[in-house]
Design a protein around this motif. Structure first.
Motif, PDB file in Angstrom:
ATOM      1  N   ILE A 277      49.451  14.647  84.210  1.00  0.00           N
ATOM      2  CA  ILE A 277      48.192  14.695  84.950  1.00  0.00           C
ATOM      3  C   ILE A 277      47.630  13.312  85.257  1.00  0.00           C
ATOM      4  N   HIS A 278      48.217  12.259  84.675  1.00  0.00           N
ATOM      5  CA  HIS A 278      47.863  10.856  84.935  1.00  0.00           C
ATOM      6  C   HIS A 278      46.513  10.439  84.351  1.00  0.00           C
ATOM      7  N   PHE A 279      45.840  11.310  83.628  1.00  0.00           N
ATOM      8  CA  PHE A 279      44.545  10.988  83.039  1.00  0.00           C
ATOM      9  C   PHE A 279      44.651  10.885  81.521  1.00  0.00           C
ATOM     10  N   ASP A 280      43.704  10.155  80.918  1.00  0.00           N
ATOM     11  CA  ASP A 280      43.582  10.039  79.469  1.00  0.00           C
ATOM     12  C   ASP A 280      42.674  11.163  78.985  1.00  0.00           C
ATOM     13  N   GLN A 281      43.270  12.195  78.382  1.00  0.00           N
ATOM     14  CA  GLN A 281      42.512  13.360  77.940  1.00  0.00           C
ATOM     15  C   GLN A 281      43.077  13.887  76.623  1.00  0.00           C
ATOM     16  N   PHE A 282      42.379  14.850  76.039  1.00  0.00           N
ATOM     17  CA  PHE A 282      42.952  15.621  74.941  1.00  0.00           C
ATOM     18  C   PHE A 282      42.478  17.060  75.074  1.00  0.00           C
ATOM     19  N   SER A 283      43.202  17.956  74.436  1.00  0.00           N
ATOM     20  CA  SER A 283      42.811  19.366  74.445  1.00  0.00           C
ATOM     21  C   SER A 283      42.973  19.930  73.039  1.00  0.00           C
ATOM     22  N   ILE A 284      42.283  21.029  72.778  1.00  0.00           N
ATOM     23  CA  ILE A 284      42.236  21.643  71.454  1.00  0.00           C
ATOM     24  C   ILE A 284      42.918  23.008  71.485  1.00  0.00           C
ATOM     25  N   TYR A 285      43.718  23.298  70.454  1.00  0.00           N
ATOM     26  CA  TYR A 285      44.310  24.620  70.279  1.00  0.00           C
ATOM     27  C   TYR A 285      43.468  25.412  69.265  1.00  0.00           C
ATOM     28  N   TYR A 286      43.210  26.676  69.605  1.00  0.00           N
ATOM     29  CA  TYR A 286      42.394  27.528  68.746  1.00  0.00           C
ATOM     30  C   TYR A 286      43.214  28.690  68.180  1.00  0.00           C
ATOM     31  N   LYS A 287      42.888  29.057  66.954  1.00  0.00           N
ATOM     32  CA  LYS A 287      43.353  30.316  66.382  1.00  0.00           C
ATOM     33  C   LYS A 287      42.123  31.199  66.272  1.00  0.00           C
ATOM     34  N   ASP A 288      42.058  32.202  67.121  1.00  0.00           N
ATOM     35  CA  ASP A 288      40.822  32.971  67.307  1.00  0.00           C
ATOM     36  C   ASP A 288      39.736  31.982  67.753  1.00  0.00           C
ATOM     37  N   THR A 289      38.740  31.739  66.922  1.00  0.00           N
ATOM     38  CA  THR A 289      37.700  30.767  67.289  1.00  0.00           C
ATOM     39  C   THR A 289      37.807  29.476  66.485  1.00  0.00           C
ATOM     40  N   GLU A 290      38.863  29.346  65.684  1.00  0.00           N
ATOM     41  CA  GLU A 290      39.027  28.172  64.830  1.00  0.00           C
ATOM     42  C   GLU A 290      39.914  27.130  65.513  1.00  0.00           C
ATOM     43  N   PRO A 291      39.431  25.884  65.678  1.00  0.00           N
ATOM     44  CA  PRO A 291      40.295  24.824  66.191  1.00  0.00           C
ATOM     45  C   PRO A 291      41.324  24.435  65.134  1.00  0.00           C
ATOM     46  N   VAL A 292      42.611  24.426  65.507  1.00  0.00           N
ATOM     47  CA  VAL A 292      43.657  24.200  64.508  1.00  0.00           C
ATOM     48  C   VAL A 292      44.597  23.043  64.851  1.00  0.00           C
ATOM     49  N   SER A 293      44.657  22.631  66.102  1.00  0.00           N
ATOM     50  CA  SER A 293      45.529  21.521  66.465  1.00  0.00           C
ATOM     51  C   SER A 293      45.034  20.921  67.777  1.00  0.00           C
ATOM     52  N   PHE A 294      45.708  19.861  68.226  1.00  0.00           N
ATOM     53  CA  PHE A 294      45.253  19.170  69.427  1.00  0.00           C
ATOM     54  C   PHE A 294      46.450  18.611  70.193  1.00  0.00           C
ATOM     55  N   MET A 295      46.219  18.306  71.454  1.00  0.00           N
ATOM     56  CA  MET A 295      47.212  17.646  72.289  1.00  0.00           C
ATOM     57  C   MET A 295      46.618  16.374  72.886  1.00  0.00           C
ATOM     58  N   MET A 296      47.350  15.267  72.767  1.00  0.00           N
ATOM     59  CA  MET A 296      47.041  14.074  73.553  1.00  0.00           C
ATOM     60  C   MET A 296      47.662  14.249  74.930  1.00  0.00           C
ATOM     61  N   ARG A 297      46.880  14.013  75.985  1.00  0.00           N
ATOM     62  CA  ARG A 297      47.402  13.991  77.352  1.00  0.00           C
ATOM     63  C   ARG A 297      47.333  12.543  77.820  1.00  0.00           C
ATOM     64  N   LEU A 298      48.480  11.935  77.986  1.00  0.00           N
ATOM     65  CA  LEU A 298      48.511  10.497  78.176  1.00  0.00           C
ATOM     66  C   LEU A 298      48.506  10.083  79.644  1.00  0.00           C
TER      67      LEU A 298
END
Length: 360
Positions: A277-298
């Protein structure tokens, strides 16, 4: 009320993540460079340039409406070496060929694509001899673009073979069949401290007519097996892909299955990385409503501006630090002021450091 609770949980998750980065001393470092989009036609037929470039002069190191010339590609990798010459490994995140012309003739062919990839491969080997590079395939690393096959089908299948020949010193021999079949592999890094899994998420693009079925290339079932083995061996995992999960260009059925695997195994996954996507971002993975992991988007080396976008992009790359256990501890972003570089010598600069920026 549910929205407030979800926001609170996300805040706590991010706070814990930052606390980990701030309190753990880094033991290893790796470079992450992605979305280079090298354009050999720059200042010639200018295949990648948007029409908005008009009559603007094209600078030596690039233009915000175009993918970069070799001068910028070479400068970026040389600067990585000047800044830190002894990384434990390098992640090369995919999308190395330029965007093709919207209309008119193109130089693209299987051979042209291979030449672009080989030029960058040779530069990485020259600047970082003996350093393992993890090559990730992007949708612009194939011709026709997006059409990466799932099982050796189509006229361009031998690109997997050709890429493996270039990269066989980086991809374990026991992963040759997986890579030649559908462009994915796994390897152990840093004296087997953790496992890196490199996925080919181009198989899940809606536009990809060369990958079909409930599990293209059997990549998801393979991933599940690798994660089960890592769990049995008490090994931590880093997952690397080009097209991130939850991208609009992905087919929902595949995205949902991949996200479920990440969520179900979040306790052994240290981080997930994406690009595209060419942008500096991150996103969160949820289990139900609990945040459990993340992704760096470089973010990208290419300064090319999407048609209609209001955002110019300076070229950038990242140095990531991790602990002896493979946990991320910090990262530092570097960039090049493109207009200034075009006035003379390129001067890559420090942009920000995660710990220093968020420890406030």
């Amino acid at each position: 009320q549910m929205s407030k609770m979800r926001t609170l949980k996300l805040t706590i998750f991010i706070s814990l993540f930052m606390s980990l980065l701030l309190t753990t001393k880094g033991q290893g470092h790796f470079w992450y460079i992605t979305d280079i989009h090298y354009d050999p036609t720059y200042n010639d037929t200018n295949e990648s340039c948007n029409k908005e470039v008009g009559n603007d002069p094209l600078g030596e190191y690039g233009h915000y409406e175009c993918d970069p010339p070799w001068a910028l590609v070479k400068s970026s990798i040389e600067e990585m070496k000047k800044t830190f010459a002894t990384p434990n490994f390098i992640v090369w995140g995919g999308d190395n060929a330029h965007h093709e012309a919207a209309d008119g003739p193109t130089r693209f062919s299987k051979e042209y694509m291979e030449e672009i990839i080989k030029n960058i491969t040779d530069l990485l080997v020259e600047q970082f001899p003996g350093v393992t590079v993890l090559p990730v395939l992007g949708n612009h690393d194939w011709w026709p673009k997006d059409q990466l096959p799932d099982d050796g089908r189509g006229d361009n299948d031998d690109l997997y073979d050709r890429y493996y020949t270039m990269w066989k010193d980086w991809i374990p021999q026991d992963q040759e069949a997986n890579f030649k079949r559908a462009g994915y592999f796994w390897t152990k890094l840093d004296d087997d401290k953790f496992t890196a899994i490199v996925l080919n998420t181009n198989l899940y693009l809606e536009k990809n007519e060369a990958a079909t079925g409930p599990d293209p290339g059997d990549q998801l079932s393979w991933l599940n097996g690798i994660l089960e083995e890592a769990r049995t061996n008490n090994t931590k995992v880093h997952i690397i892909m080009h097209v991130p999960t939850a991208e609009a260009s992905q087919e929902d059925q595949y995205n949902e299955k991949l996200v479920n695997l990440i969520v179900q195994n979040s306790d052994i996954i240290q981080a997930v990385y994406g690009a595209h996507i060419h942008f500096d971002q991150f996103s969160i993975y949820y289990k139900d409503t609990e945040p459990v992991s993340f992704m760096m988007r470089l973010p990208s080396i290419s300064p090319w501006r999407w048609t209609g976008s209001n955002y110019a992009r300076n070229p950038t790359f990242r140095k990531i630090s991790y602990s002896a256990e493979g946990e991320l501890t910090d990262y530092t972003q570097y960039y090049l002021d493109l207009p200034e570089a075009n006035k003379g010598e390129p001067k890559w600069q420090f942009l920000y450091n995660f710990n220093d920026t968020y420890n406030k």
